[in-house]
Design an enzyme around this catalytic site. Structure first.
Site, PDB file in Angstrom:
ATOM      1  N   GLU A   8     -11.817   3.202  16.428  1.00  9.55           N
ATOM      2  CA  GLU A   8     -12.334   4.171  15.459  1.00  9.55           C
ATOM      3  C   GLU A   8     -12.578   5.534  16.096  1.00  9.55           C
ATOM      4  OE1 GLU A   8     -12.307   4.084  12.397  1.00  9.55           O
ATOM      5  OE2 GLU A   8     -11.938   1.970  12.026  1.00  9.55           O
ATOM      6  N   TYR A  44     -19.147   8.585   9.526  1.00  4.04           N
ATOM      7  CA  TYR A  44     -17.975   7.764   9.249  1.00  4.04           C
ATOM      8  C   TYR A  44     -17.877   6.571  10.196  1.00  4.04           C
ATOM      9  CZ  TYR A  44     -13.498   5.686   9.670  1.00  4.04           C
ATOM     10  OH  TYR A  44     -12.532   4.738   9.774  1.00  4.04           O
ATOM     11  N   ASP A  76     -13.870   8.804   4.809  1.00  2.00           N
ATOM     12  CA  ASP A  76     -12.998   9.609   5.675  1.00  2.00           C
ATOM     13  C   ASP A  76     -12.059  10.409   4.768  1.00  2.00           C
ATOM     14  OD1 ASP A  76     -11.322   7.654   4.703  1.00  2.00           O
ATOM     15  OD2 ASP A  76     -10.058   7.702   6.484  1.00  2.00           O
ATOM     16  N   CYS A  84       2.581   6.973  -6.729  1.00  2.00           N
ATOM     17  CA  CYS A  84       1.748   6.437  -7.816  1.00  2.00           C
ATOM     18  C   CYS A  84       2.401   5.238  -8.514  1.00  2.00           C
ATOM     19  CB  CYS A  84       1.438   7.538  -8.827  1.00  2.00           C
ATOM     20  SG  CYS A  84       0.506   8.937  -8.143  1.00  2.00           S
TER      21      CYS A  84
END
Length: 350
Positions: free
Chosen positions: A45, A128, A146, A205
């Site tokens: 991370e 975060y 994020d 999409c």
DNA sequence: TACTCGTGGGA
DNA sequence: TTCCCAAGAGT
């Protein structure tokens, strides 16, 4: 059938489409009770902050091979860790990585705390990353926010408020969707969605598991979201870098101060980087221009570096000679490696 | 709040 | 070529 915008529908998609990453525990393994190693989740991370998965992978493998546990990392020498991070950028992350490892080793017995609050008290772990570690490594129902989550939330709820103003609003929307169960898989599923389907440009999409309930898509504005405040133009700065070798072929390098740009990293002595730099050679000798300028762009300015080269055995005002055989250009930050490439070419001509 | 802090890839 | 931007944090 129409899929609703719920954590459940996204988790169903994630079970089938989760990407494979060196630090990730696949959803089918998580379902069998396999838990991630908090050290590896933390390391990944931090590396992933403002950095792409593709850029991180090799560094993650290198770090976990060199330092398999947080105690190993805590015991490492600073220059070795900075050298291993070289090229990945945002070097304060590496400095804070070591600070954090040493706090965990000495004050937490080598065991990462699990609560978001205690994680965020550690160096280099902010809002975060604390939520990411708590959810992914400990399966606590924390909400990650994020760039991916911001974009996905802005689109499915058609939020037209520009960033960063919209951040609190997007956080509320993200929290409302966060499930009690499988919070870690859910956090990763939203980020995977943002990275692979709900992308900044030309989102796919048509294959999105949340397409049926996406307000942004319904309004025909999904690709335009999230809106952002316009950024300032980058100024151009200039500087001079000096590459000095002695008669043995050793290279004069210096460790930069532990703060500011490229802090703690190895580099060539040089002038300041301003609009009108003042030459600052490490010794007085007959410097020759390498002929080619180095161009590099940082987050907030462009840099043009004039590279000067010389051979001399005079003791320098600053820096230390590093033996030719132990000098690894890969230990340098990228801009300094570019200087090396130009200087090396020049030395090979003589 | 606004600025600092890297790099490489893609359009 | 230039711009955008990628799983942000510190000050």
């Amino acid at each position: 059938m129409r899929e609703p915008v719920t954590s459940g529908s996204l988790l169903a998609w994630y079970d089938q489409h989760a990407r494979d990453m060196p630090w990730r525990v696949a959803p089918h393994d998580r379902a069998r009770g396999v838990m991630p190693d908090p050290y590896r989740i933390w390391l990944s991370e931090v590396m992933l902050q403002q950095t792409t998965v593709a850029a991180v992978k090799d560094y993650f493998v290198k770090f976990t091979n060199l330092w398999p546990t947080v105690d190993d990392l805590a015991a490492a020498d600073d220059p070795e860790v900075m050298a291993a991070w070289a090229g990945l950028g945002y070097y304060a992350r590496a400095r804070n990585l070591l600070k954090c490892a040493r706090v965990v080793a000495t004050e937490h017995g080598g065991v990462f705390p699990s609560s978001r609050e205690s994680l965020q008290a550690l160096p280099g772990i902010g809002p975060y990353t604390s939520a990411a570690i708590a959810s992914i490594a400990f399966d606590l129902p924390e909400t990650v926010l994020d760039g991916n989550v911001e974009r996905v939330m802005a689109r499915i709820h058609a939020v037209e408020t520009p960033l960063p103003t919209a951040k609190p609003e997007l956080m509320d929307l993200a929290q409302a969707l966060t499930p009690r169960e499988r919070a870690g898989d859910y956090a990763q599923s939203v980020m995977d969605l943002g990275a692979t389907i709900c992308t900044p440009k030309k989102p796919a999409c048509g294959i999105c598991p949340w397409r049926d309930g996406c307000e942004g898509r319904a309004a025909g504005i999904a690709p335009e979201l999230p809106r952002k405040i316009a950024k300032k133009a980058k100024p151009t700065r200039r500087g001079v870098a000096y590459v000095l070798r002695n008669s043995k072929g050793d290279w004069l390098l210096e460790t930069r101060p532990n703060k500011g740009l490229l802090g703690g990293m190895l580099g060539w002595p040089g002038s300041d980087w301003t609009e009108e730099p003042i030459p600052a050679p490490p010794i007085q000798t007959s410097w020759e221009p390498a002929g080619v300028d180095v161009r590099h762009t940082f987050t907030h300015f462009h840099l043009i570096l004039n590279v000067m080269t010389a051979r001399a055995d005079t003791p320098p005002d600053k820096g230390v000679f590093i033996p030719h055989l132990s000098f690894r250009p890969s230990d340098l930050p990228t801009v300094m490696r570019k200087v090396f490439d130009v200087a090396k070419h020049r030395f090979e001509q003589n």
